[in-house]
Design an enzyme around this catalytic site. Structure first.
Site, PDB file in Angstrom:
ATOM      1  N   GLY A  31       0.820  -1.225   0.000  1.00  0.00           N
ATOM      2  CA  GLY A  31       0.000   0.000   0.000  1.00  0.00           C
ATOM      3  C   GLY A  31       0.841   1.257   0.000  1.00  0.00           C
ATOM      4  O   GLY A  31       2.018   1.228  -0.362  1.00  0.00           O
ATOM      5  N   GLU A  35       3.215   6.346  -8.127  1.00  0.00           N
ATOM      6  CA  GLU A  35       3.266   6.085  -9.565  1.00  0.00           C
ATOM      7  C   GLU A  35       4.049   4.794  -9.888  1.00  0.00           C
ATOM      8  O   GLU A  35       3.705   4.078 -10.824  1.00  0.00           O
ATOM      9  CB  GLU A  35       3.864   7.316 -10.271  1.00  0.00           C
ATOM     10  CG  GLU A  35       3.961   7.224 -11.777  1.00  0.00           C
ATOM     11  CD  GLU A  35       2.621   6.956 -12.496  1.00  0.00           C
ATOM     12  OE1 GLU A  35       1.554   7.325 -11.944  1.00  0.00           O
ATOM     13  OE2 GLU A  35       2.664   6.353 -13.583  1.00  0.00           O
ATOM     14  N   HIS A  37       4.140   1.968  -8.214  1.00  0.00           N
ATOM     15  CA  HIS A  37       3.230   0.813  -8.104  1.00  0.00           C
ATOM     16  C   HIS A  37       2.266   0.776  -9.293  1.00  0.00           C
ATOM     17  O   HIS A  37       1.918  -0.283  -9.797  1.00  0.00           O
ATOM     18  CB  HIS A  37       2.380   0.916  -6.832  1.00  0.00           C
ATOM     19  CG  HIS A  37       3.141   0.804  -5.553  1.00  0.00           C
ATOM     20  ND1 HIS A  37       3.356   1.874  -4.722  1.00  0.00           N
ATOM     21  CD2 HIS A  37       3.733  -0.269  -4.957  1.00  0.00           C
ATOM     22  CE1 HIS A  37       4.043   1.481  -3.665  1.00  0.00           C
ATOM     23  NE2 HIS A  37       4.298   0.193  -3.777  1.00  0.00           N
ATOM     24  N   LYS A 151      13.209  -1.972  -8.709  1.00  0.00           N
ATOM     25  CA  LYS A 151      13.779  -1.139  -7.633  1.00  0.00           C
ATOM     26  C   LYS A 151      14.241  -2.042  -6.483  1.00  0.00           C
ATOM     27  O   LYS A 151      15.267  -1.818  -5.869  1.00  0.00           O
ATOM     28  CB  LYS A 151      12.716  -0.150  -7.160  1.00  0.00           C
ATOM     29  CG  LYS A 151      12.836   0.253  -5.717  1.00  0.00           C
ATOM     30  CD  LYS A 151      13.145   1.690  -5.561  1.00  0.00           C
ATOM     31  CE  LYS A 151      13.395   2.134  -4.149  1.00  0.00           C
ATOM     32  NZ  LYS A 151      12.889   1.315  -3.090  1.00  0.00           N
TER      33      LYS A 151
END
Ligand code: PAF
Length: 284
Positions: A31, A35, A37, A151
């Protein structure tokens, strides 16, 4: 978009979609979406008919002194962003749904080797927490494809191996790191940074880029490149956890003949721990 909290409901909705011949794409998250995700959602939409995104802040992957309690819970905003991006199902289970037998008593999944260095060395038990929860979520959602960001390069590599070793019939898709205009990798933890720190944080990316250029020019003196990068970061207020040159495949320390190298960095800026990486193909 359906918001589903229970496993029974999730299975019912997905079974209905499967009966219609739809393929399922899955994006697991904790959660506090940004951007980065949402680019994972885009990739899942391209590769499947039905996109399921989970939002679950997994206590098992946080160490004792880490930010589990402080980790931002922003389900309403997350749900708005997901719906606007075309996600079909938001799955938001509770800790009791995911660990009904109690977190400490349940089976763990451990991937050896790849979890030894880098974040695995400084965050004891972290990757066991990740692979355990991702296995559970894979079994809950039973997707055809699952999408993760580059990432978290070590996480992506570990999950690919776990999926292969445990014969999950799931295609793992990696998506290029989403960056701000100045190069800073997007991360939920950037929200912890002050405005000034946000400007400074880009130095991690700049240090990685400098090392990349040096390798591309034929450099292979990893020790001095590493020292230069650490000095640059430390002179600018970072406390460096690691700045490593590794084989992009095995994540073991790179040797001077290595062709595919990943440069991985983790550093604290104030109270925020940031990570980033960059891949380089070297001409030898
Ligand atoms: O990358 C993350 O957000 C988490 O590690 C993941 C994969 C959702 C597991 O909790």
């Amino acid at each position: 978009m359906d918001i589903v909290h229970s496993l029974i409901e999730l299975r019912k909705v997905i079974a209905g979609e499967r009966r219609q011949g739809h393929t399922v794409g899955f994006v697991p998250t904790m959660g506090n979406l940004h951007e980065g995700h949402l680019t994972l959602i885009d990739a899942a939409r391209k590769a499947s008919d039905l996109v399921v995104c989970s939002v679950f802040v997994n206590p098992l992957q946080f160490g004792e002194n880490e930010d589990f309690d402080a980790y931002p819970r922003t389900l309403e905003e997350d749900s708005r962003l997901l719906e606007a991006r075309g996600c079909h199902i938001l799955f938001a289970p509770t800790v009791a749904d995911v660990y009904p037998g109690g977190m400490q008593n349940e089976t763990r999944v451990h991937v050896p080797g790849l979890t030894k260095h880098h974040c695995g060395a400084s965050r004891e038990g972290h990757f066991d927490g990740v692979t355990t929860v991702v296995s559970k979520l894979f079994n809950m959602v039973q997707p055809d494809i699952a999408v993760f960001g580059e990432k978290d390069y070590q996480q992506l590599t570990v999950i690919r191996k776990m999926a292969k070793d445990l014969c999950f019939p799931i295609n793992i898709i990696g998506v290029t790191t989403s960056r701000e205009d100045n190069g800073l990798a997007r991360s939920s933890r950037n929200n912890y940074l002050s405005l000034v720190e946000k400007q400074e944080a880009v130095l991690i990316y700049q240090a990685l880029q400098k090392s990349k250029v040096a390798l591309e020019k034929g450099g292979s003196d990893f020790a001095s490149l590493r020292n230069n990068a650490i000095n640059l970061l430390e002179q600018n207020g970072f406390i460096v956890d690691y700045f490593n040159f590794a084989s992009a495949e095995t994540l073991e320390p790179a040797n001077e003949n290595e062709i595919d190298i990943v440069i991985m960095a983790a550093a604290h800026l104030g109270s925020t721990r940031l990570i980033d990486n960059i891949c380089v193909t070297c001409r030898r």
